[in-house]
Design a protein around this motif. Structure first.
Motif, mmCIF file in Angstrom:
data_model
loop_
_atom_site.group_PDB
_atom_site.id
_atom_site.type_symbol
_atom_site.label_atom_id
_atom_site.label_comp_id
_atom_site.label_asym_id
_atom_site.label_seq_id
_atom_site.Cartn_x
_atom_site.Cartn_y
_atom_site.Cartn_z
ATOM 1 N N ALA A 63 39.832 66.583 30.907
ATOM 2 C CA ALA A 63 39.890 65.138 31.177
ATOM 3 C C ALA A 63 40.275 64.421 29.886
ATOM 4 C CB ALA A 63 38.545 64.631 31.685
ATOM 5 N N SER A 64 40.818 63.217 30.035
ATOM 6 C CA SER A 64 41.256 62.457 28.858
ATOM 7 C C SER A 64 40.833 61.001 28.996
ATOM 8 C CB SER A 64 42.778 62.541 28.720
ATOM 9 O OG SER A 64 43.397 61.786 29.755
ATOM 10 N N ALA A 65 41.130 60.240 27.979
ATOM 11 C CA ALA A 65 40.847 58.801 28.020
ATOM 12 C C ALA A 65 41.608 58.127 29.164
ATOM 13 C CB ALA A 65 41.199 58.158 26.677
ATOM 14 N N ASP A 66 42.734 58.690 29.568
ATOM 15 C CA ASP A 66 43.463 58.138 30.724
ATOM 16 C C ASP A 66 42.600 58.179 31.976
ATOM 17 O OD1 ASP A 66 45.739 57.534 29.288
ATOM 18 O OD2 ASP A 66 46.825 59.335 29.906
ATOM 19 N N ASN A 67 41.790 59.238 32.129
ATOM 20 C CA ASN A 67 40.901 59.313 33.290
ATOM 21 C C ASN A 67 39.871 58.195 33.262
ATOM 22 O OD1 ASN A 67 41.370 62.634 32.704
ATOM 23 N ND2 ASN A 67 41.923 61.780 34.692
ATOM 24 N N ASP A 68 39.382 57.838 32.070
ATOM 25 C CA ASP A 68 38.441 56.719 31.966
ATOM 26 C C ASP A 68 39.111 55.411 32.395
ATOM 27 O OD1 ASP A 68 36.409 58.397 31.056
ATOM 28 O OD2 ASP A 68 36.937 58.069 28.952
ATOM 29 N N ALA A 69 40.379 55.237 32.030
ATOM 30 C CA ALA A 69 41.113 54.035 32.440
ATOM 31 C C ALA A 69 41.299 54.010 33.957
ATOM 32 C CB ALA A 69 42.466 53.969 31.727
ATOM 33 N N TRP A 70 41.605 55.167 34.563
ATOM 34 C CA TRP A 70 41.725 55.252 36.019
ATOM 35 C C TRP A 70 40.380 54.940 36.677
ATOM 36 C CZ3 TRP A 70 45.534 55.382 39.467
ATOM 37 C CH2 TRP A 70 46.814 55.697 39.035
ATOM 38 N N ILE A 71 39.300 55.452 36.121
ATOM 39 C CA ILE A 71 37.958 55.155 36.653
ATOM 40 C C ILE A 71 37.747 53.652 36.702
ATOM 41 C CG2 ILE A 71 35.502 55.178 36.003
ATOM 42 C CD1 ILE A 71 35.893 58.167 35.289
ATOM 43 N N ASP A 72 38.041 52.970 35.604
ATOM 44 C CA ASP A 72 37.844 51.515 35.561
ATOM 45 C C ASP A 72 38.680 50.803 36.619
ATOM 46 O OD1 ASP A 72 36.021 51.692 33.473
ATOM 47 O OD2 ASP A 72 37.519 51.276 31.921
ATOM 48 N N ARG A 73 39.926 51.208 36.787
ATOM 49 C CA ARG A 73 40.818 50.557 37.749
ATOM 50 C C ARG A 73 40.364 50.806 39.191
ATOM 51 N NH1 ARG A 73 46.075 53.116 36.686
ATOM 52 N NH2 ARG A 73 46.964 51.594 38.100
ATOM 53 N N LYS A 74 39.963 52.040 39.493
ATOM 54 C CA LYS A 74 39.503 52.360 40.855
ATOM 55 C C LYS A 74 38.152 51.689 41.134
ATOM 56 C CE LYS A 74 40.288 56.971 40.384
ATOM 57 N NZ LYS A 74 40.473 58.393 40.799
ATOM 58 N N ARG A 75 37.259 51.689 40.139
ATOM 59 C CA ARG A 75 35.944 51.065 40.298
ATOM 60 C C ARG A 75 36.067 49.569 40.580
ATOM 61 N NH1 ARG A 75 33.721 48.287 36.610
ATOM 62 N NH2 ARG A 75 34.874 49.304 34.936
ATOM 63 N N ARG A 76 36.998 48.910 39.913
ATOM 64 C CA ARG A 76 37.192 47.464 40.153
ATOM 65 C C ARG A 76 37.587 47.181 41.612
ATOM 66 N NH1 ARG A 76 40.001 47.677 34.992
ATOM 67 N NH2 ARG A 76 38.533 46.928 33.412
ATOM 68 N N VAL A 77 38.326 48.099 42.231
ATOM 69 C CA VAL A 77 38.677 47.937 43.645
ATOM 70 C C VAL A 77 37.408 47.976 44.497
ATOM 71 C CG1 VAL A 77 39.872 49.018 45.607
ATOM 72 C CG2 VAL A 77 41.046 48.754 43.401
ATOM 73 N N VAL A 78 36.522 48.941 44.230
ATOM 74 C CA VAL A 78 35.256 49.028 44.966
ATOM 75 C C VAL A 78 34.443 47.756 44.757
ATOM 76 C CG1 VAL A 78 33.055 50.263 45.157
ATOM 77 C CG2 VAL A 78 35.190 51.548 44.922
ATOM 78 N N GLU A 79 34.361 47.279 43.524
ATOM 79 C CA GLU A 79 33.586 46.073 43.230
ATOM 80 C C GLU A 79 34.166 44.845 43.943
ATOM 81 O OE1 GLU A 79 32.116 47.504 38.797
ATOM 82 O OE2 GLU A 79 33.750 46.041 38.954
ATOM 83 N N ARG A 80 35.470 44.757 44.023
ATOM 84 C CA ARG A 80 36.119 43.588 44.643
ATOM 85 C C ARG A 80 36.054 43.616 46.169
ATOM 86 N NH1 ARG A 80 40.044 39.869 42.542
ATOM 87 N NH2 ARG A 80 41.050 38.790 44.257
ATOM 88 N N TYR A 81 36.270 44.798 46.773
ATOM 89 C CA TYR A 81 36.384 44.904 48.222
ATOM 90 C C TYR A 81 35.129 45.451 48.905
ATOM 91 C CZ TYR A 81 41.358 43.999 47.585
ATOM 92 O OH TYR A 81 42.556 43.430 47.255
ATOM 93 N N GLY A 82 34.235 46.080 48.151
ATOM 94 C CA GLY A 82 33.029 46.663 48.746
ATOM 95 C C GLY A 82 33.325 47.878 49.606
ATOM 96 N N GLU A 83 34.472 48.503 49.376
ATOM 97 C CA GLU A 83 34.910 49.688 50.115
ATOM 98 C C GLU A 83 35.481 50.678 49.118
ATOM 99 O OE1 GLU A 83 36.399 47.788 54.315
ATOM 100 O OE2 GLU A 83 37.849 47.781 52.666
ATOM 101 N N SER A 84 35.617 51.937 49.548
ATOM 102 C CA SER A 84 36.165 52.944 48.640
ATOM 103 C C SER A 84 37.608 52.594 48.265
ATOM 104 C CB SER A 84 36.097 54.332 49.269
ATOM 105 O OG SER A 84 37.021 54.460 50.326
#
Length: 170
Positions: A67-88
């Motif tokens: 894994a790399s720092a890019d994966n951490d950036a992807w985590i943040d981007r995907k997590r923000r979708v969950v936080e905004r929409y309340g769905e996966s």
């Protein structure tokens, strides 16, 4: 683990989210779920990063070899979708694909901040709603999503001794 289907239907993902509603989600539960994901990833030699949040607080994070720092950036981007929409994040992307478009084309959200790619799943508590997220990044999106779903299924089954919701009512 069998290879996940590349595109689950919207209804299939909605059913996963409904089925994986928990009775509670504590700091200890975050550790148990994160540890389970780490074990699964080690057994599969999966080069993933794992993140678990309750609200704005990060309760668990681990980056495995590959894994790399890019994966951490992807985590943040995907997590923000969950936080905004309340769905996966996978469900949000699937809803857009079902309409013949993409999240990037139709959401009008900054793609540097939001990614509707599989791998981030809401942690939903019965009677409360979405309280956090569990995210995996490092595999193709369908596999990231499937790993999170499998871990939540195993966590829920272990937490209350059945295949239903996790833990005693709080």
């Amino acid at each position: 683990m069998s290879t996940p289907r590349q595109h689950l239907t919207v209804d299939e993902i909605v059913e996963q989210e409904r089925r994986l509603t928990l009775h509670r989600f504590t700091h200890d539960d975050a550790w148990k779920l994160g540890s389970l994901l780490v074990e699964m990833a080690h057994l599969r030699d999966a080069p993933v990063a794992i993140d678990i949040r309750r609200g704005a607080q990060q309760l668990f994070h681990c980056a495995l070899p590959g894994a790399s720092a890019d994966n951490d950036a992807w985590i943040d981007r995907k997590r923000r979708v969950v936080e905004r929409y309340g769905e996966s994040s996978y469900l949000v992307g699937a809803r857009h694909r079902a309409k013949g478009t993409t999240f990037e084309e139709s959401s009008r959200l900054d793609p540097d901040l939001y990614a509707a790619h599989g791998g981030s799943f809401p942690i939903t508590v019965e009677g409360v709603g979405v309280v956090g997220s569990v995210t995996v990044s490092g595999l193709p999106q369908a596999e990231d999503h499937a790993m999170v779903v499998e871990a939540l299924e195993r966590f829920a089954a272990h937490a209350d001794g059945s295949s239903g919701t996790a833990g005693p009512p709080s």
